[in-house]
Scaffold this motif. Structure first.
Motif, PDB file in Angstrom:
ATOM      1  N   ALA A   1      11.499   6.862  17.513  1.00  0.00           N
ATOM      2  CA  ALA A   1      12.470   7.365  16.538  1.00  0.00           C
ATOM      3  C   ALA A   1      13.277   6.217  15.951  1.00  0.00           C
ATOM      4  CB  ALA A   1      13.385   8.394  17.191  1.00  0.00           C
ATOM      5  N   LYS A   2      13.705   5.311  16.797  1.00  0.00           N
ATOM      6  CA  LYS A   2      14.483   4.150  16.334  1.00  0.00           C
ATOM      7  C   LYS A   2      13.654   3.280  15.397  1.00  0.00           C
ATOM      8  CE  LYS A   2      17.106   0.184  18.117  1.00  0.00           C
ATOM      9  NZ  LYS A   2      17.547  -0.530  19.362  1.00  0.00           N
ATOM     10  N   LEU A   3      12.383   3.073  15.734  1.00  0.00           N
ATOM     11  CA  LEU A   3      11.526   2.236  14.900  1.00  0.00           C
ATOM     12  C   LEU A   3      11.245   2.893  13.551  1.00  0.00           C
ATOM     13  CD1 LEU A   3      10.019  -0.455  14.838  1.00  0.00           C
ATOM     14  CD2 LEU A   3       8.019   0.725  15.737  1.00  0.00           C
ATOM     15  N   LEU A   4      11.039   4.200  13.538  1.00  0.00           N
ATOM     16  CA  LEU A   4      10.806   4.909  12.282  1.00  0.00           C
ATOM     17  C   LEU A   4      12.044   4.867  11.386  1.00  0.00           C
ATOM     18  CD1 LEU A   4       8.846   7.861  13.869  1.00  0.00           C
ATOM     19  CD2 LEU A   4       7.949   6.413  12.031  1.00  0.00           C
ATOM     20  N   ARG A   5      13.222   4.973  11.981  1.00  0.00           N
ATOM     21  CA  ARG A   5      14.448   4.863  11.187  1.00  0.00           C
ATOM     22  C   ARG A   5      14.622   3.451  10.641  1.00  0.00           C
ATOM     23  NH1 ARG A   5      16.508   8.545  15.267  1.00  0.00           N
ATOM     24  NH2 ARG A   5      17.265   6.757  16.489  1.00  0.00           N
ATOM     25  N   ALA A   6      14.205   2.458  11.432  1.00  0.00           N
ATOM     26  CA  ALA A   6      14.276   1.065  10.955  1.00  0.00           C
ATOM     27  C   ALA A   6      13.327   0.844   9.783  1.00  0.00           C
ATOM     28  CB  ALA A   6      13.950   0.103  12.099  1.00  0.00           C
ATOM     29  N   LEU A   7      12.155   1.490   9.824  1.00  0.00           N
ATOM     30  CA  LEU A   7      11.231   1.391   8.695  1.00  0.00           C
ATOM     31  C   LEU A   7      11.860   2.022   7.453  1.00  0.00           C
ATOM     32  CD1 LEU A   7       8.514   0.790   7.365  1.00  0.00           C
ATOM     33  CD2 LEU A   7       7.638   2.928   8.349  1.00  0.00           C
ATOM     34  N   ALA A   8      12.525   3.157   7.603  1.00  0.00           N
ATOM     35  CA  ALA A   8      13.204   3.803   6.478  1.00  0.00           C
ATOM     36  C   ALA A   8      14.248   2.875   5.876  1.00  0.00           C
ATOM     37  CB  ALA A   8      13.839   5.119   6.936  1.00  0.00           C
ATOM     38  N   ASP A   9      15.002   2.200   6.725  1.00  0.00           N
ATOM     39  CA  ASP A   9      16.019   1.260   6.232  1.00  0.00           C
ATOM     40  C   ASP A   9      15.347   0.126   5.459  1.00  0.00           C
ATOM     41  OD1 ASP A   9      18.009   2.766   7.379  1.00  0.00           O
ATOM     42  OD2 ASP A   9      18.172   1.503   9.178  1.00  0.00           O
ATOM     43  N   SER A  10      14.239  -0.387   5.977  1.00  0.00           N
ATOM     44  CA  SER A  10      13.548  -1.502   5.326  1.00  0.00           C
ATOM     45  C   SER A  10      12.993  -1.088   3.970  1.00  0.00           C
ATOM     46  CB  SER A  10      12.423  -2.012   6.229  1.00  0.00           C
ATOM     47  OG  SER A  10      11.805  -3.160   5.677  1.00  0.00           O
ATOM     48  N   LEU A  11      12.469   0.126   3.881  1.00  0.00           N
ATOM     49  CA  LEU A  11      11.910   0.594   2.613  1.00  0.00           C
ATOM     50  C   LEU A  11      12.977   0.844   1.567  1.00  0.00           C
ATOM     51  CD1 LEU A  11       9.275   3.162   3.961  1.00  0.00           C
ATOM     52  CD2 LEU A  11       8.785   0.978   2.846  1.00  0.00           C
ATOM     53  N   SER A  12      14.204   1.061   2.000  1.00  0.00           N
ATOM     54  CA  SER A  12      15.286   1.359   1.054  1.00  0.00           C
ATOM     55  C   SER A  12      15.901   0.105   0.443  1.00  0.00           C
ATOM     56  CB  SER A  12      16.386   2.183   1.749  1.00  0.00           C
ATOM     57  OG  SER A  12      17.065   1.405   2.721  1.00  0.00           O
ATOM     58  N   LEU A  13      15.536  -1.063   0.969  1.00  0.00           N
ATOM     59  CA  LEU A  13      16.121  -2.324   0.467  1.00  0.00           C
ATOM     60  C   LEU A  13      15.583  -2.665  -0.923  1.00  0.00           C
ATOM     61  CD1 LEU A  13      16.004  -4.452   3.739  1.00  0.00           C
ATOM     62  CD2 LEU A  13      17.962  -3.261   2.752  1.00  0.00           C
TER      63      LEU A  13
ATOM     64  N   LEU B   1      10.497  10.102   6.924  1.00  0.00           N
ATOM     65  CA  LEU B   1      10.567   9.281   8.134  1.00  0.00           C
ATOM     66  C   LEU B   1      11.559   9.868   9.128  1.00  0.00           C
ATOM     67  CD1 LEU B   1      10.238   5.790   6.465  1.00  0.00           C
ATOM     68  CD2 LEU B   1       8.694   6.714   8.206  1.00  0.00           C
ATOM     69  N   ALA B   2      12.634  10.470   8.630  1.00  0.00           N
ATOM     70  CA  ALA B   2      13.570  11.164   9.529  1.00  0.00           C
ATOM     71  C   ALA B   2      12.897  12.355  10.190  1.00  0.00           C
ATOM     72  CB  ALA B   2      14.799  11.617   8.744  1.00  0.00           C
TER      73      ALA B   2
ATOM     74  N   TYR C   1       0.820  -1.211   0.000  1.00  0.00           N
ATOM     75  CA  TYR C   1       0.000   0.000   0.000  1.00  0.00           C
ATOM     76  C   TYR C   1       0.853   1.261   0.000  1.00  0.00           C
ATOM     77  CZ  TYR C   1       1.112  -0.357   4.984  1.00  0.00           C
ATOM     78  OH  TYR C   1       1.775  -0.470   6.177  1.00  0.00           O
ATOM     79  N   PHE C   2       2.173   1.111  -0.125  1.00  0.00           N
ATOM     80  CA  PHE C   2       3.074   2.263  -0.125  1.00  0.00           C
ATOM     81  C   PHE C   2       3.221   2.840  -1.530  1.00  0.00           C
ATOM     82  CE2 PHE C   2       4.092   1.437   4.134  1.00  0.00           C
ATOM     83  CZ  PHE C   2       5.000   2.367   4.615  1.00  0.00           C
ATOM     84  N   SER C   3       3.378   4.154  -1.611  1.00  0.00           N
ATOM     85  CA  SER C   3       3.632   4.795  -2.897  1.00  0.00           C
ATOM     86  C   SER C   3       5.096   4.669  -3.311  1.00  0.00           C
ATOM     87  CB  SER C   3       3.268   6.279  -2.821  1.00  0.00           C
ATOM     88  OG  SER C   3       4.211   6.978  -2.014  1.00  0.00           O
ATOM     89  N   HIS C   4       5.973   4.396  -2.345  1.00  0.00           N
ATOM     90  CA  HIS C   4       7.416   4.313  -2.581  1.00  0.00           C
ATOM     91  C   HIS C   4       7.972   5.625  -3.127  1.00  0.00           C
ATOM     92  CE1 HIS C   4       7.449   0.103  -1.504  1.00  0.00           C
ATOM     93  NE2 HIS C   4       6.382  -0.052  -2.278  1.00  0.00           N
ATOM     94  N   THR C   5       7.540   6.701  -2.496  1.00  0.00           N
ATOM     95  CA  THR C   5       8.076   8.014  -2.832  1.00  0.00           C
ATOM     96  C   THR C   5       9.586   8.058  -2.588  1.00  0.00           C
ATOM     97  OG1 THR C   5       8.063  10.345  -2.198  1.00  0.00           O
ATOM     98  CG2 THR C   5       7.411   8.799  -0.511  1.00  0.00           C
ATOM     99  N   ARG C   6      10.284   8.808  -3.410  1.00  0.00           N
ATOM    100  CA  ARG C   6      11.729   8.992  -3.222  1.00  0.00           C
ATOM    101  C   ARG C   6      12.049   9.705  -1.920  1.00  0.00           C
ATOM    102  NH1 ARG C   6      13.389  11.736  -8.869  1.00  0.00           N
ATOM    103  NH2 ARG C   6      11.666  10.787  -9.980  1.00  0.00           N
ATOM    104  N   ASN C   7      11.064  10.403  -1.377  1.00  0.00           N
ATOM    105  CA  ASN C   7      11.282  11.192  -0.163  1.00  0.00           C
ATOM    106  C   ASN C   7      10.975  10.431   1.123  1.00  0.00           C
ATOM    107  OD1 ASN C   7      11.971  13.507  -1.664  1.00  0.00           O
ATOM    108  ND2 ASN C   7       9.808  13.968  -1.994  1.00  0.00           N
TER     109      ASN C   7
END
Length: 242
Positions: free
Chosen positions: A230-242, A206-207, A195-201
Motif C-alpha cells: 500500500a505504501k509503495l503504491l501510494r508512493a507511485l501515485a505521488d511520483s506520477l503526480s509530479l 492507485l488508492a 508506457y503510461f497513459s497518464h490518465t487523470r484517474n
C-alpha cells in the motif's frame, strides 16, 4: 529457484505460498536486458496470469510443466490485451482443454470474445473467484498504466497483487523477489520509455489498489516485491503526480 531451460535461462521461483513466478530473461536491441514474467497459482482450479508472447510459449509451457501438468490449468488470465499478456492464449487453451480465458468485462466484450478459441469468463470490478484454497478478486484499472480494458487480480489468501506492468524494471538478471526499492528503478525505466497513459484517474486507481493492502507485488517485468505494498503504491501515485 529452478532453471527449466538452460538455453533461455527460463526459471521458476515460488514468491508466495502456491504462487510461482516464471521468468525468462531477454536481450532487446537498444534497450539492454529485460524480462518477462508469468505467475502460476496452483490450486484446485489453477490459474496462469500472463501467457507470455506467442513465440515464448514452449518455454513457458516447459516451466509450468515443472510445477504441474499444463493440461490441468483452469484459467488463463491477463491484465489487458497485448502480446506479452495474452499472445499465446489460444495455444494455452489448446493444451488445457478445460481452461477458459479470464479477464475483465471490457476485454471480454471488445476483444477476447472474438480473439479466443473459447468464450472468456469475464469478471466485473471487485468480483471474487475462488480457486480452492486461493481466491482472486478482479480490480478494474482502465488506462493504468495503459489500455481501456486494463485490470489486475488480487490473490486474497497470500495478499499478492498481480500488478502487471506496474513497477516495470529493466534488466535481465534480477532476483526473483526482493524487499529492496523497486520504485526508483521502475520510474527510471518509465522516464526512458514512457508506457503510461497518464490518465487523470491514476491517483484514484492507485488508492483503490493500495486499499487491498498487498504484501507481495507480482510484477510482470523484473523482480516481484515483498513489503508494504500500500505504501509503495501510494508512493507511485505521488511520483506520477509530479
Amino acid at each position: 529457484m529452478t532453471i527449466t531451460n538452460k538455453q533461455s535461462g527460463t526459471n521458476v521461483h515460488e514468491v508466495a505460498e502456491g504462487i510461482y513466478r516464471i521468468n525468462t530473461p531477454v536481450a532487446i536491441e537498444g534497450a539492454g536486458g529485460f524480462s518477462f514474467n508469468q505467475y502460476l497459482i496452483v490450486d484446485d482450479e489453477s490459474l496462469l496470469f500472463h501467457t507470455g508472447p506467442r513465440r515464448m510459449f514452449p518455454l513457458v509451457r516447459e516451466a509450468v510443466a515443472s510445477v504441474l501438468p499444463a493440461e490441468q490449468l483452469r484459467y488463463i488470465a491477463f491484465s489487458h490485451v497485448e502480446a506479452d499478456e495474452c499472445g499465446s492464449l489460444n495455444e494455452w487453451l489448446a493444451v488445457a482443454p478445460q481452461s477458459s480465458p479470464l479477464c475483465g468485462a471490457v476485454a471480454a466484450m471488445v476483444s477476447i470474445s472474438d480473439l479466443a478459441d473459447r468464450p472468456p469468463r469475464p469478471l466485473a470490478d471487485a468480483e471474487r473467484l475462488s480457486l480452492g484454497k486461493h481466491a482472486v478478486r478482479w480490480l478494474d484499472t482502465p488506462h493504468l498504466p495503459h489500455a481501456w480494458e486494463c485490470g489486475f487480480l488480487m490473490e486474497e489468501r497470500t495478499s499478492t497483487l498481480l500488478c502487471g506492468d506496474l513497477f516495470t524494471q529493466g534488466g535481465a538478471d534480477l532476483p526473483p523477489i526482493t524487499e529492496s526499492d523497486i520504485l526508483e528503478p521502475s520510474e527510471a525505466f518509465r522516464h526512458e520509455m514512457d508506457y503510461f497513459s497518464h490518465t487523470r484517474n491514476a491517483g484514484v486507481l492507485l488508492a483503490k489498489l493500495a486499499s487491498t493492502n498487498p504484501t507481495t507485488l507480482a510484477c510482470m517485468h523484473g523482480s516481484a516485491w515483498r513489503g508494504d505494498g500500500a505504501k509503495l503504491l501510494r508512493a507511485l501515485a505521488d511520483s506520477l503526480s509530479l
